[in-house]
Design an enzyme around this catalytic site. Structure first.
Site, PDB file in Angstrom:
ATOM      1  N   GLU A  88       8.800   1.840   6.352  1.00 13.47           N
ATOM      2  CA  GLU A  88       8.483   2.698   7.493  1.00 13.47           C
ATOM      3  C   GLU A  88       8.192   4.142   7.057  1.00 13.47           C
ATOM      4  O   GLU A  88       7.375   4.829   7.676  1.00 13.47           O
ATOM      5  CB  GLU A  88       9.645   2.691   8.499  1.00 13.47           C
ATOM      6  CG  GLU A  88       9.793   1.404   9.274  1.00 13.47           C
ATOM      7  CD  GLU A  88       8.777   1.279  10.397  1.00 13.47           C
ATOM      8  OE1 GLU A  88       8.292   2.320  10.878  1.00 13.47           O
ATOM      9  OE2 GLU A  88       8.470   0.144  10.798  1.00 13.47           O
ATOM     10  N   GLU A 142       9.187  -2.303  17.756  1.00 13.46           N
ATOM     11  CA  GLU A 142       8.222  -2.550  16.677  1.00 13.46           C
ATOM     12  C   GLU A 142       6.904  -3.098  17.248  1.00 13.46           C
ATOM     13  O   GLU A 142       5.830  -2.776  16.756  1.00 13.46           O
ATOM     14  CB  GLU A 142       8.795  -3.527  15.650  1.00 13.46           C
ATOM     15  CG  GLU A 142       9.985  -3.003  14.866  1.00 13.46           C
ATOM     16  CD  GLU A 142       9.604  -2.055  13.732  1.00 13.46           C
ATOM     17  OE1 GLU A 142       8.461  -1.569  13.695  1.00 13.46           O
ATOM     18  OE2 GLU A 142      10.469  -1.800  12.885  1.00 13.46           O
ATOM     19  N   TRP A 155       0.838  -1.202   0.000  1.00 14.01           N
ATOM     20  CA  TRP A 155       0.000   0.000   0.000  1.00 14.01           C
ATOM     21  C   TRP A 155       0.874   1.254   0.000  1.00 14.01           C
ATOM     22  O   TRP A 155       2.008   1.244   0.456  1.00 14.01           O
ATOM     23  CB  TRP A 155      -0.943   0.017   1.212  1.00 14.01           C
ATOM     24  CG  TRP A 155      -0.282   0.115   2.553  1.00 14.01           C
ATOM     25  CD1 TRP A 155       0.130  -0.907   3.355  1.00 14.01           C
ATOM     26  CD2 TRP A 155       0.046   1.323   3.276  1.00 14.01           C
ATOM     27  NE1 TRP A 155       0.697  -0.433   4.520  1.00 14.01           N
ATOM     28  CE2 TRP A 155       0.665   0.928   4.503  1.00 14.01           C
ATOM     29  CE3 TRP A 155      -0.123   2.682   3.021  1.00 14.01           C
ATOM     30  CZ2 TRP A 155       1.090   1.856   5.449  1.00 14.01           C
ATOM     31  CZ3 TRP A 155       0.324   3.602   3.969  1.00 14.01           C
ATOM     32  CH2 TRP A 155       0.916   3.185   5.161  1.00 14.01           C
ATOM     33  N   GLU A 162       7.071   8.747  13.943  1.00 14.77           N
ATOM     34  CA  GLU A 162       7.292   8.078  12.647  1.00 14.77           C
ATOM     35  C   GLU A 162       8.132   8.948  11.720  1.00 14.77           C
ATOM     36  O   GLU A 162       8.966   8.444  10.966  1.00 14.77           O
ATOM     37  CB  GLU A 162       5.951   7.758  11.977  1.00 14.77           C
ATOM     38  CG  GLU A 162       5.106   6.700  12.681  1.00 14.77           C
ATOM     39  CD  GLU A 162       5.627   5.292  12.489  1.00 14.77           C
ATOM     40  OE1 GLU A 162       6.624   5.107  11.752  1.00 14.77           O
ATOM     41  OE2 GLU A 162       5.037   4.359  13.076  1.00 14.77           O
ATOM     42  N   HIS A 174       4.588   5.503   6.741  1.00 11.70           N
ATOM     43  CA  HIS A 174       3.753   5.735   7.917  1.00 11.70           C
ATOM     44  C   HIS A 174       3.660   7.226   8.258  1.00 11.70           C
ATOM     45  O   HIS A 174       2.561   7.777   8.403  1.00 11.70           O
ATOM     46  CB  HIS A 174       4.300   4.956   9.121  1.00 11.70           C
ATOM     47  CG  HIS A 174       4.406   3.493   8.895  1.00 11.70           C
ATOM     48  ND1 HIS A 174       5.102   2.646   9.722  1.00 11.70           N
ATOM     49  CD2 HIS A 174       3.908   2.711   7.906  1.00 11.70           C
ATOM     50  CE1 HIS A 174       5.015   1.413   9.269  1.00 11.70           C
ATOM     51  NE2 HIS A 174       4.306   1.431   8.162  1.00 11.70           N
ATOM     52  N   HIS A 228       7.459  -6.214  10.866  1.00  5.78           N
ATOM     53  CA  HIS A 228       8.820  -5.807  11.190  1.00  5.78           C
ATOM     54  C   HIS A 228       9.247  -6.364  12.557  1.00  5.78           C
ATOM     55  O   HIS A 228      10.395  -6.782  12.738  1.00  5.78           O
ATOM     56  CB  HIS A 228       8.932  -4.281  11.179  1.00  5.78           C
ATOM     57  CG  HIS A 228       8.645  -3.686   9.839  1.00  5.78           C
ATOM     58  ND1 HIS A 228       8.339  -2.350   9.656  1.00  5.78           N
ATOM     59  CD2 HIS A 228       8.618  -4.240   8.599  1.00  5.78           C
ATOM     60  CE1 HIS A 228       8.141  -2.119   8.366  1.00  5.78           C
ATOM     61  NE2 HIS A 228       8.300  -3.244   7.724  1.00  5.78           N
ATOM     62  N   THR A 284       5.046  -0.117  18.816  1.00  2.00           N
ATOM     63  CA  THR A 284       4.377   0.735  17.827  1.00  2.00           C
ATOM     64  C   THR A 284       3.181   0.020  17.212  1.00  2.00           C
ATOM     65  O   THR A 284       2.185   0.656  16.883  1.00  2.00           O
ATOM     66  CB  THR A 284       5.351   1.201  16.732  1.00  2.00           C
ATOM     67  OG1 THR A 284       6.065   0.078  16.212  1.00  2.00           O
ATOM     68  CG2 THR A 284       6.343   2.207  17.269  1.00  2.00           C
ATOM     69  N   ASP A 321       2.152  -3.370   9.292  1.00  2.00           N
ATOM     70  CA  ASP A 321       3.569  -3.249   8.922  1.00  2.00           C
ATOM     71  C   ASP A 321       4.456  -3.436  10.152  1.00  2.00           C
ATOM     72  O   ASP A 321       5.479  -4.129  10.116  1.00  2.00           O
ATOM     73  CB  ASP A 321       3.858  -1.871   8.324  1.00  2.00           C
ATOM     74  CG  ASP A 321       3.373  -1.712   6.895  1.00  2.00           C
ATOM     75  OD1 ASP A 321       2.914  -2.702   6.298  1.00  2.00           O
ATOM     76  OD2 ASP A 321       3.467  -0.579   6.371  1.00  2.00           O
ATOM     77  N   GLU A 322       4.071  -2.783  11.249  1.00  2.00           N
ATOM     78  CA  GLU A 322       4.888  -2.849  12.460  1.00  2.00           C
ATOM     79  C   GLU A 322       4.980  -4.286  12.988  1.00  2.00           C
ATOM     80  O   GLU A 322       6.039  -4.713  13.462  1.00  2.00           O
ATOM     81  CB  GLU A 322       4.313  -1.929  13.551  1.00  2.00           C
ATOM     82  CG  GLU A 322       4.128  -0.477  13.146  1.00  2.00           C
ATOM     83  CD  GLU A 322       5.427   0.290  12.962  1.00  2.00           C
ATOM     84  OE1 GLU A 322       6.496  -0.340  12.932  1.00  2.00           O
ATOM     85  OE2 GLU A 322       5.370   1.525  12.862  1.00  2.00           O
TER      86      GLU A 322
END
Length: 332
Positions: free
Chosen positions: A114, A167, A34, A77, A117, A203, A170, A199-200
């Site tokens: 990252e 990670e 995305w 971020e 974000h 990661h 977050t 995503d976090e």
């Protein structure tokens, strides 16, 4: 006898052959992942004003502490250059010789993911009309200028402990913001924060895998590094947060109180993350430890309960602090 620095570099080099597969497993190709504009009004459309108006109307329903947390998350971020430069300097990461090694490639591609974000959150804040963007930008500028010291030096073991922890923290923060946004009827913002939290989590799983691999080949030094990071406590990226005219770190405690008041990130979450990492790396059953590492394990196993008792005695202020970032509703 080899020193710890040389051992760590050798371990990092021994893992290089696996990093490419980890990238395939935990990162998503640029063309498939995305992008920020997927979640924002399309200003090339003839009726873009209607979409922006709807975004702004929904934004009016969100409470003050929520905006403080969303702004703080955005600023954190957007301080990404600090984190990338820190990771690029870790022992075993080489971005120079032969166009760099696979670890530097990981750091760059992790940074690329990252970066989206802060990008999407910044644009949302700008369009919402609920925040003083210049004050937000000043705080972001300060946070990058001030840098941070996460207590890891250039040690890859400690850095991977930090990123595994951070990670997940977050993920929790963005996921809670997503749930709150949905409760207030803001489905678009909720979806945006939910995909960021996804995503976090990916990661987090990646860095946990790095630590897991190190435990297989250098268990004692990895255990000691884990203990050292927990002794010194995980320093949050927002620790040096300040508004215009403030000294370094002056805004952090009030920001932290806002997050705890609405349950975005709490002292109990810190304890829960420790427990999850202990379980994930199967700390009780790690074999081949030397005497110092055995003592480190004992410390780690007792720490969550001790931290939980401390957390239960903490008082959370119910007085809402006014930030220069967030506009009062009657000013919108």
């Amino acid at each position: 006898m080899k020193n710890l620095k040389n051992i760590r570099i050798e371990v990092m080099q021994s893992l290089e052959s696996k990093v490419e597969s980890f990238m395939d497993q935990f990162l998503i190709p640029v063309e498939k992942i995305w992008q920020p504009t997927d979640f924002l009004p399309d200003l090339t459309k003839d009726n873009w004003q209607e979409d922006v108006k709807e975004l702004r109307e929904l934004a009016k329903e969100l409470p003050y502490d929520f905006w403080v947390c969303l702004v703080g998350d955005t600023i954190t971020e957007e301080a990404l250059p600090t984190y990338e430069s820190w990771l690029m300097d870790v022992e075993g990461v080489n971005q120079v010789e032969g166009k760099g090694n696979i670890w530097s490639k990981w750091v760059r591609q992790w940074t690329g993911e990252e970066n989206r974000h802060g990008d999407v959150l910044n644009k949302y804040l700008y369009l919402s009309g609920r925040v003083n963007m210049r004050e937000v930008e000043i705080t972001t500028h300060h946070l990058i200028n001030d840098g941070f010291d996460i207590g890891t030096d250039r040690d890859p073991y400690k850095n991977f402990i930090y990123t595994s922890f951070q990670e997940l923290a977050t993920y929790i923060s963005h996921n809670r913001v997503a749930k709150l946004a949905r409760e207030y009827g803001n489905k678009a913002l909720s979806k945006m924060c939910r995909v960021i939290s996804g995503d976090e989590m990916r990661h987090h799983q990646a860095y946990c895998t790095f630590v897991d691999e190190i435990f297989k080949v250098d268990p004692s030094n990895m255990m000691i590094a884990f203990k050292d990071m927990m002794v010194n406590k995980i320093v949050m990226p927002a620790h040096f947060l300040r508004e215009s005219g403030q000294g370094i770190g002056q805004a952090f405690e009030d920001f932290s109180m806002s997050a705890q008041r609405i349950g975005v990130y709490t002292a109990q979450d810190y304890v829960d993350i420790m427990r999850k990492l202990i379980d994930k790396w199967d700390i009780p059953n790690i074999e081949g430890l030397n005497e110092e590492a055995e003592k480190a394990r004992d410390y780690l196993m007792k720490l969550p309960a001790r931290m939980e008792r401390i957390g239960q005695r903490m008082k959370i202020s119910q007085d809402i602090t006014k930030f220069k970032w967030v506009l009062e509703p009657n000013l919108v």
